[in-house]
Design an enzyme around this catalytic site. Sequence first.
Site, PDB file in Angstrom:
ATOM      1  CE1 TYR A 179      41.584  36.061  48.446  1.00 48.20           C
ATOM      2  CE2 TYR A 179      39.565  35.005  47.751  1.00 48.20           C
ATOM      3  CZ  TYR A 179      40.213  36.055  48.359  1.00 48.20           C
ATOM      4  OH  TYR A 179      39.502  37.088  48.862  1.00 48.20           O
ATOM      5  NE  ARG A 187      35.945  45.498  33.868  1.00 49.13           N
ATOM      6  CZ  ARG A 187      35.932  44.278  34.448  1.00 49.13           C
ATOM      7  NH1 ARG A 187      35.034  43.990  35.377  1.00 49.13           N
ATOM      8  NH2 ARG A 187      36.810  43.378  34.118  1.00 49.13           N
ATOM      9  CB  SER A 236      47.727  22.043  31.903  1.00 48.98           C
ATOM     10  OG  SER A 236      48.824  22.665  32.497  1.00 48.98           O
ATOM     11  CB  SER A 237      45.205  23.974  36.132  1.00 47.28           C
ATOM     12  OG  SER A 237      45.639  25.128  35.524  1.00 47.28           O
ATOM     13  CE  LYS A 242      49.450  35.260  54.050  1.00 45.48           C
ATOM     14  NZ  LYS A 242      49.573  33.909  54.591  1.00 45.48           N
ATOM     15  CG  HIS A 296      45.209  42.138  28.873  1.00 46.19           C
ATOM     16  ND1 HIS A 296      46.571  42.168  29.039  1.00 46.19           N
ATOM     17  CD2 HIS A 296      44.684  42.662  30.016  1.00 46.19           C
ATOM     18  CE1 HIS A 296      46.855  42.693  30.229  1.00 46.19           C
ATOM     19  NE2 HIS A 296      45.716  42.999  30.844  1.00 46.19           N
ATOM     20  CD1 TRP A 317      38.566  38.950  32.912  1.00 48.51           C
ATOM     21  CD2 TRP A 317      38.995  36.832  33.461  1.00 48.51           C
ATOM     22  NE1 TRP A 317      38.479  38.842  34.276  1.00 48.51           N
ATOM     23  CE2 TRP A 317      38.735  37.555  34.651  1.00 48.51           C
ATOM     24  CE3 TRP A 317      39.293  35.465  33.566  1.00 48.51           C
ATOM     25  CZ2 TRP A 317      38.760  36.965  35.907  1.00 48.51           C
ATOM     26  CZ3 TRP A 317      39.313  34.889  34.839  1.00 48.51           C
ATOM     27  CH2 TRP A 317      39.054  35.631  35.982  1.00 48.51           C
ATOM     28  CG  ASP A 352      62.029  15.301  39.890  1.00 46.65           C
ATOM     29  OD1 ASP A 352      60.949  15.849  39.619  1.00 46.65           O
ATOM     30  OD2 ASP A 352      63.032  15.358  39.143  1.00 46.65           O
ATOM     31  CD  GLU A 405      42.317  31.135  38.301  1.00 48.62           C
ATOM     32  OE1 GLU A 405      42.196  29.925  38.591  1.00 48.62           O
ATOM     33  OE2 GLU A 405      43.298  31.605  37.715  1.00 48.62           O
ATOM     34  CB  THR A 421      43.938  39.796  53.887  1.00 51.27           C
ATOM     35  OG1 THR A 421      43.081  38.813  53.311  1.00 51.27           O
ATOM     36  CG2 THR A 421      44.901  40.286  52.832  1.00 51.27           C
ATOM     37  CB  SER A 479      55.942  34.340  53.914  1.00 54.20           C
ATOM     38  OG  SER A 479      54.671  34.917  53.885  1.00 54.20           O
ATOM     39  CG  HIS A 492      32.669  39.495  46.208  1.00 57.98           C
ATOM     40  ND1 HIS A 492      33.479  38.998  47.185  1.00 57.98           N
ATOM     41  CD2 HIS A 492      33.390  39.365  45.065  1.00 57.98           C
ATOM     42  CE1 HIS A 492      34.617  38.605  46.676  1.00 57.98           C
ATOM     43  NE2 HIS A 492      34.593  38.815  45.393  1.00 57.98           N
ATOM     44  CG  HIS A 493      33.246  38.445  41.478  1.00 58.35           C
ATOM     45  ND1 HIS A 493      34.389  39.089  41.067  1.00 58.35           N
ATOM     46  CD2 HIS A 493      33.642  37.580  42.439  1.00 58.35           C
ATOM     47  CE1 HIS A 493      35.423  38.643  41.741  1.00 58.35           C
ATOM     48  NE2 HIS A 493      35.007  37.722  42.592  1.00 58.35           N
ATOM     49  CG  HIS A 524      36.416  35.189  45.035  1.00 59.95           C
ATOM     50  ND1 HIS A 524      36.518  36.491  44.640  1.00 59.95           N
ATOM     51  CD2 HIS A 524      37.113  35.097  46.181  1.00 59.95           C
ATOM     52  CE1 HIS A 524      37.237  37.158  45.517  1.00 59.95           C
ATOM     53  NE2 HIS A 524      37.604  36.343  46.470  1.00 59.95           N
TER      54      HIS A 524
END
Lengths: 528, 288
Positions: free
Chosen positions: A255, A448, A167-168, A329, A74, A139, A103, A253, A326, A266, A300-301, A251
């Site tokens: 963002y 979890r 690909s990315s 924004k 998932h 994951w 293009d 990622e 943040t 925006s 921090h993870h 991390h």
Amino acid sequence: MTSISATEHHGPEKGLMRWILTTNHKDIGSMYLIFSLLMFFIGGSMALIIRMELVEPGLQVVQPEFFNQMTTMHGLIMVFGAVMPAFVGLANWMVPMMIGAPDMALPRLNNFSFWILPFAFTMMLSSLFMDGGAPNFGWTFYAPLSTTYAPPSVTFFIFAMHMAGVSSILGAINIIVTVMNMRAPAMTYMKMPLFVWTWLITAFLLIAVMPVLAGTVTMMLTDIHFGTSFFDAGGGGDPVLFQHLFWFFGHPEVYIMILPAFGIISQIVPTFSRKPLFGYPSMVYATSSIALLSFTVWAHHMFTVGLPLVGELFFMYATMLISVPTGVKVFNWVATMFRGSLTFETPMLFAIAFIVLFTIGGFSGLMLAISPADFQYHDTYFVVAHFHYVLVPGAVFSIMAATYYWLPKWTGYMYDEFLGKCHFWCSFIGLNLTFFPMHFVGLAGMPRRIPDYSLQFADFNMISSMGGFLFGFAQILFVIVIVKCVQGGKKAKAVCWEGAKGLEWSVPSPAPYHTFETPPNLPDEKYP
Amino acid sequence: MKNTSEHYYVPNQSAWPIVATVALFFVALGAGLLLNSGSPIVLLIGFALLIYIFYGWFSKVVEESEKGLYSRQMDQSFRLGMAWFIFSEVMFFAAFFGALFYVRTLAIPWLNGSGSHAMTHTLLWPEFIAEWPLFHTPAANSSVPSALPDPFHLPLLNTILLVLSSVTLTISHHALKIGNRHKTINWLAITVLLGLAFLVVQGIEYYEAYVHLGLTLQSGIYGSTFFMLTGFHGLHVTLGTILLIVMLARMRKGHFSAEKHFAFEASAWYWHFVDVVWLGLFIFVYVL
């Protein structure tokens, strides 16, 4: 030269080969979006299996082994298969039109970037049918769960990640080159629409961190098959090294999954407020600061893994620092709406829900950022609640908002506003029912990734599961709205939203197959 | 403000990307099958397809370039694309260098009880002594090398070869820019030879490490970082050498002019990048 440019002006080819061989950014954008919608449903079904198992305490629907595979797949599918490709699809469709380019800069590479994905995820999903089952280590695939104790399918998982990474990276290179090199001559950087700005920064993040992920999974591969000791303390390596490498990727990622969403919001908020965006330059600087800070907060993870005290403190303060840009924004979006002539069409509803609910996710993030408090929250449902609040009403809602906002431009028809609003309200109620109770069970200590739980969590889990099913089935409405809109309906005008500004609204609806073969002048209105 | 003089070339439909995708899929699937069940067939098909598409796709691009389809703006796209690609490669190596630095400065001292990790040392492997290069791993279950490659023997030779090759490549590039094709070809050929010599020396070093010194991928974290860093660098040198050979062939066919030779420059950028990575390797893997 003339013979070539004569063949450039035809419309789309017919049949399946149009899609397989296409070099057109709109075709490729559509394919990305359809692919991500498909993955959204596959990943969503897995979420529903998880919620089905968690309706009541005890084991009733699936075995714990399969439950682990579901939580893992998932997450992987939603992150790499649904959210990221959806944003790339939106970038493909909109960035060339917003900057006045004919293009993408490298159209064949663009086709390559897309078509890798279906192959990569076929491989990833096929691991469900392999001996020993699919990846079951979460994951985040922490070593040694993903190396020493992994099922054999981990090899195919690694190569699928490599393909998705290729690909990315190629997609991001294409976008960054397009933005830097293909803008209409009058469009300086500080005149770019914010969606383009946020994607420029996102592309930079992608190019910077996807190779680190590639290196990390390569180390896993050699640890598993060639006897290296990167993540094995017995050989002088360190399992914690895996976590550092993973989160150095991971991390930025997260963002990558939220900056384009900021860009979309925006675009939408000014349109439906009929006011220019408040504080455009500060938006640009805030986005850039978030991106730069994202490289300095990864641990921090890992607060509970046994970091040196100085590490705990550094990563705690650096993380809290992110709330400043943040906050800028969120302030700017609210200030844009302040005294505007607001209307609440579906895209605006999603955008406002984004601002409110993403802020809730941001606040729970601040709670988690406090290192000593995190020792209590770590690996509980509070974390699950936090990141689903930033990803579902954050990333996913922004994608839906963008879909409703630009669907008339893509198809030439207005979508069914009533159904769109139904979709919004069902999703909004469903997701809050699903994820809000998770804060409570998490703070009360429910861990979890476990298929069973203690009795006192039963009521909240029942509510979460009902909300999950409401949210899941509400997405069928989304598909119905899109299909109906593609088939027909009220014709959309070129500027189908009263307050919409920008180059993408200067072309007819639906947008012709080729737009801006010569660079346009910018519209006269105050821009951005 | 109108810029109508040059059209940006948007290619028509192309079959190369989808063939490339299938090739990539076969390589990934084949590598997985090889590792899990030992059959190399799919991988070999994948590699064959990959070589075919590299040849075909790049031939197509070269052909379009020679036809003059590419405007200055297109050229700029290629430049930016290559620059960002090299940046992604830098970050790929950064992951391995990061692992090396982390292990050397944090993980191994911690296993020896430094900082607040006294119990780690006592409880896990009390006999373990921190050292770098690490000969004896904590669990002592890996092959122990008898010695390590002497940095000032073959690695120094390789450093000289690679730095020299960067110089000869620059001479070649300067010759191309003043239109001296003959000189360009000669110096480019010397660069290719230096690149091949580097690969041969690296091969000898690997042979000695495996056969005489007992330094292998299984030699704990030292062998892991050593072979991953030098191995991926070696692969990049191989790729760079192939690029330069292709440039040599194109020069001999009369491609490139003093003003337009982006492919040559891109290959040169790549070569210099590989050179810089080697300098990092030489210092941090071999000398220090």
